[in-house]
Design an enzyme around this catalytic site. Structure first.
Site, PDB file in Angstrom:
ATOM      1  N   LYS A  23       0.841  -1.203   0.000  1.00  0.00           N
ATOM      2  CA  LYS A  23       0.000   0.000   0.000  1.00  0.00           C
ATOM      3  C   LYS A  23       0.877   1.255   0.000  1.00  0.00           C
ATOM      4  CE  LYS A  23      -1.753   1.617   4.074  1.00  0.00           C
ATOM      5  NZ  LYS A  23      -1.556   3.043   4.337  1.00  0.00           N
ATOM      6  N   ASN A  24       1.876   1.268   0.886  1.00  0.00           N
ATOM      7  CA  ASN A  24       2.660   2.491   1.044  1.00  0.00           C
ATOM      8  C   ASN A  24       3.611   2.751  -0.120  1.00  0.00           C
ATOM      9  OD1 ASN A  24       1.307   2.878   3.392  1.00  0.00           O
ATOM     10  ND2 ASN A  24       3.040   2.458   4.761  1.00  0.00           N
ATOM     11  N   CYS A 116      -5.528   7.595   9.574  1.00  0.00           N
ATOM     12  CA  CYS A 116      -5.356   6.973  10.882  1.00  0.00           C
ATOM     13  C   CYS A 116      -5.181   8.039  11.951  1.00  0.00           C
ATOM     14  CB  CYS A 116      -4.074   6.139  10.892  1.00  0.00           C
ATOM     15  SG  CYS A 116      -4.313   4.413  10.643  1.00  0.00           S
ATOM     16  N   ARG A 121      -0.404  14.669  13.333  1.00  0.00           N
ATOM     17  CA  ARG A 121       0.389  14.297  12.158  1.00  0.00           C
ATOM     18  C   ARG A 121       0.574  15.556  11.331  1.00  0.00           C
ATOM     19  NH1 ARG A 121      -1.238   8.374   9.893  1.00  0.00           N
ATOM     20  NH2 ARG A 121       0.875   8.491   9.113  1.00  0.00           N
ATOM     21  N   ASP A 306       4.744   0.663  12.040  1.00  0.00           N
ATOM     22  CA  ASP A 306       3.545  -0.014  11.538  1.00  0.00           C
ATOM     23  C   ASP A 306       3.462  -1.472  11.991  1.00  0.00           C
ATOM     24  OD1 ASP A 306       2.696   2.256  10.334  1.00  0.00           O
ATOM     25  OD2 ASP A 306       3.207   1.673   8.295  1.00  0.00           O
ATOM     26  N   ARG A 398      -8.386  -0.783   4.756  1.00  0.00           N
ATOM     27  CA  ARG A 398      -7.497   0.255   4.212  1.00  0.00           C
ATOM     28  C   ARG A 398      -6.142  -0.324   3.829  1.00  0.00           C
ATOM     29  NH1 ARG A 398      -6.076   4.016   8.136  1.00  0.00           N
ATOM     30  NH2 ARG A 398      -4.703   4.585   6.454  1.00  0.00           N
TER      31      ARG A 398
HETATM   32  C1  UD1 Z   1       4.251   6.742   6.351  1.00  0.00           C
HETATM   33  C2  UD1 Z   1       3.386   5.520   6.171  1.00  0.00           C
HETATM   34  C3  UD1 Z   1       2.840   5.073   7.515  1.00  0.00           C
HETATM   35  C4  UD1 Z   1       3.971   4.886   8.519  1.00  0.00           C
HETATM   36  C5  UD1 Z   1       4.872   6.120   8.573  1.00  0.00           C
HETATM   37  C6  UD1 Z   1       6.099   5.931   9.430  1.00  0.00           C
HETATM   38  C7  UD1 Z   1       2.491   5.838   3.958  1.00  0.00           C
HETATM   39  C8  UD1 Z   1       1.310   6.089   3.116  1.00  0.00           C
HETATM   40  N1  UD1 Z   1       2.300   5.833   5.284  1.00  0.00           N
HETATM   41  O1  UD1 Z   1       3.386   7.764   6.850  1.00  0.00           O
HETATM   42  O2  UD1 Z   1       2.161   3.838   7.328  1.00  0.00           O
HETATM   43  O3  UD1 Z   1       3.436   4.669   9.805  1.00  0.00           O
HETATM   44  O4  UD1 Z   1       5.302   6.466   7.241  1.00  0.00           O
HETATM   45  O5  UD1 Z   1       6.840   4.859   8.972  1.00  0.00           O
HETATM   46  O6  UD1 Z   1       3.568   5.593   3.471  1.00  0.00           O
HETATM   47  N2  UD1 Z   1       6.092  14.430  10.739  1.00  0.00           N
HETATM   48  C9  UD1 Z   1       6.265  15.764  11.029  1.00  0.00           C
HETATM   49  N3  UD1 Z   1       6.083  16.669  10.038  1.00  0.00           N
HETATM   50  C10 UD1 Z   1       5.746  16.305   8.773  1.00  0.00           C
HETATM   51  C11 UD1 Z   1       5.577  14.943   8.472  1.00  0.00           C
HETATM   52  C12 UD1 Z   1       5.762  14.020   9.485  1.00  0.00           C
HETATM   53  O7  UD1 Z   1       6.571  16.135  12.158  1.00  0.00           O
HETATM   54  O8  UD1 Z   1       5.597  17.174   7.906  1.00  0.00           O
HETATM   55  C13 UD1 Z   1       6.258  13.433  11.815  1.00  0.00           C
HETATM   56  C14 UD1 Z   1       4.963  12.662  12.043  1.00  0.00           C
HETATM   57  O9  UD1 Z   1       4.109  13.358  12.906  1.00  0.00           O
HETATM   58  C15 UD1 Z   1       5.465  11.393  12.629  1.00  0.00           C
HETATM   59  C16 UD1 Z   1       6.797  11.188  11.932  1.00  0.00           C
HETATM   60  O10 UD1 Z   1       7.163  12.447  11.401  1.00  0.00           O
HETATM   61  O11 UD1 Z   1       5.670  11.555  13.999  1.00  0.00           O
HETATM   62  C17 UD1 Z   1       6.770  10.151  10.831  1.00  0.00           C
HETATM   63  O12 UD1 Z   1       5.862  10.550   9.851  1.00  0.00           O
HETATM   64  P1  UD1 Z   1       6.058  10.218   8.315  1.00  0.00           P
HETATM   65  O13 UD1 Z   1       7.317   9.465   8.119  1.00  0.00           O
HETATM   66  O14 UD1 Z   1       5.853  11.471   7.546  1.00  0.00           O
HETATM   67  O15 UD1 Z   1       4.837   9.270   8.063  1.00  0.00           O
HETATM   68  P2  UD1 Z   1       3.861   9.274   6.828  1.00  0.00           P
HETATM   69  O16 UD1 Z   1       4.588   9.556   5.581  1.00  0.00           O
HETATM   70  O17 UD1 Z   1       2.669  10.068   7.156  1.00  0.00           O
END
Ligand code: UD1
Length: 417
Positions: A23-24, A116, A121, A306, A398
């Site tokens: 998915k990711n 989620c 986030r 995850d 999902r």
């Molecule tokens: C992706 C995955 C999700 C997984 C996560 C961490 C997808 C679609 N989803 O989510 O399943 O749990 O990686 O491996 O690929 N953060 C910030 N600022 C930002 C963005 C993120 O502070 O602009 C923080 C988030 O709050 C979180 C951490 O960084 O604490 C990790 O987030 P991120 O790696 O961005 O996760 P996703 O890409 O949303």
């Protein structure tokens, strides 16, 4: 009536399963397809998140149709530069469409992300990267609007934290920007490597160094390509835990064992026998697992957040105490309360959860709290004595293709009603 699972526990998992596509990986690849020629993308799991992404693509002027597990995309020149609220709320990851929207239309607008509920986030790292590439960001009334009237340009982007989505957004925005981009401190998840492979197939000039620096030389346009998405390492990990928690045995095929190394290490330390080949994993679990030790979630190649929930379910019945430290998300222990209903002994404080293995778990009335928490709850029910009901299954849809069917194939007594 919403459907529920009825799970009768204590059946050992036994059998073979081909792991579906990630998915990711599909989601950012679909986001990238909006700036490419016609693409044929194989191994796309049939999940609600993927269906939402296809709807978003259509809205953005990129036709996406499914033929079995293949998605065929055709980007036309029209389409909107905004993602409507309904689609945005259906999937948090829709923020990953922003880079492509700006590259394609010179602007993009999204509302604040859904998905989620794992605590706050934020999207600051996405915006930081897009601003470095020349986008102007305006925020207000729950919306984010990014503009680059003169197009995006290459830049040096140094991420303070390796956000997966922000790294993907930066790559997608940079591949057709003017000039060179260098991304340091970005995420190194296998799904990012898959996005890069896909974009390279479409003519993007991207070079990934061994120390994780991403060099991009902007090209004017991208053509299409044919690509096969990597297997879902989190789904794979979930099925490995399903075997481990029931004292069972499973052969998973069609995946890269290296992508689940940390999970395999914990499971084999807990007493599982593991054999891997180039693209399969065989695992046989003991009657009772030993404790899992201390599991700290980290960006890849560390232990994935995850998999924290399913691993915690696996620890509930183990002989000894296991400790989980959740370093990635603030609020990712919502499954704990559900697991306790099965008789698990889990205490939490801040980002730490301590699981004291118990000998007996019993069936209960359970609820999926989120995608991976939901899978953990089902696994828990599989290890428990007697029957459990599991509600709020939309979370599971999902991210797991045919979850109940796959578990049934492995000998689990699970029915959807
Ligand atoms: C992706 C995955 C999700 C997984 C996560 C961490 C997808 C679609 N989803 O989510 O399943 O749990 O990686 O491996 O690929 N953060 C910030 N600022 C930002 C963005 C993120 O502070 O602009 C923080 C988030 O709050 C979180 C951490 O960084 O604490 C990790 O987030 P991120 O790696 O961005 O996760 P996703 O890409 O949303």
């Amino acid at each position: 009536m919403m459907s529920v699972y009825i799970v009768r526990g204590k059946n050992r998992v036994a059998g073979t399963l081909a792991v579906h596509g990630a998915k990711n990986a599909v989601l950012p690849i679909l986001a990238a397809a909006t700036i490419c020629g016609d693409c044929v993308i194989h191994n796309c799991p049939d999940l609600t998140d993927v269906a939402v992404a296809m709807d978003i693509l259509g809205h953005l002027g990129c036709d996406a149709r499914r033929e079995g597990s293949t998605i065929i995309t055709t980007a036309s020149s029209g389409g909107d530069w905004r993602i409507p609220d309904g689609l945005m709320k259906a999937m948090r990851s829709s923020v990953v469409f922003l880079g492509g929207m700006i590259a394609r239309h010179g602007e993009g607008e999204i509302s604040l992300p859904g998905g989620c509920e794992l605590g706050s986030r934020p999207v600051d790292l996405h915006l930081f990267a897009l601003e470095r590439l020349g986008a102007q960001v305006e925020e207000g009334e729950g919306k984010l609007r990014c503009k680059a009237p003169n197009g995006l340009h290459g830049a040096k982007i140094e991420f303070p934290f390796p956000s997966v989505g922000a790294t993907e957004n930066a790559i997608i925005a940079a591949v057709t920007a003017r000039g060179d981009t260098q991304i340091t401190g970005g995420a190194r998840e296998p799904e990012i490597a898959d996005l890069i492979t896909f974009l390279q197939g479409c003519g993007a000039k991207i070079h990934l160094t061994i120390d994780g620096v991403i060099h991009i030389q902007g090209v004017e346009r991208l053509h299409g390509c044919e690509h096969t998405v990597i297997a879902d390492r989190i789904a794979a990990g979930t099925y490995l835990c399903a075997a481990a928690i029931t004292g069972g045995e499973v052969l998973l095929t069609g995946l890269t064992p290296g992508h689940v190394l940390t999970a395999l290490a914990y499971l084999s330390n807990a007493g599982c026998v593991v054999r891997t080949s180039l693209n399969s994993i065989w695992l046989k679990a003991p009657d009772r697992l030993k404790e899992l030790g201390i599991i700290r979630t980290q960006p890849y190649p560390g232990f994935p957040t995850d998999m924290q929930a399913v691993m915690m379910a696996t620890a509930m019945g183990a002989d000894g105490t296991s400790v989980f430290v959740e370093n990635i998300f603030d609020s990712r222990f919502r499954h704990v309360e559900e697991l306790r209903k099965l008789g698990a002994d889990i205490s939490t404080q801040g980002k730490t959860a301590v699981v004291s293995g118990v000998e007996c778990l019993h069936g209960a009335d359970l609820c999926c709290t989120d995608l991976r928490g939901g899978a953990a709850v089902v696994l828990g029910a599989m290890a428990a004595e007697g029957a459990s009901t599991v509600r709020e299954l939309s979370h599971i849809d999902r991210g797991y293709e045919r979850f109940a069917e796959n578990l049934t194939q492995l000998g689990v007594d699970i029915k959807e009603e």
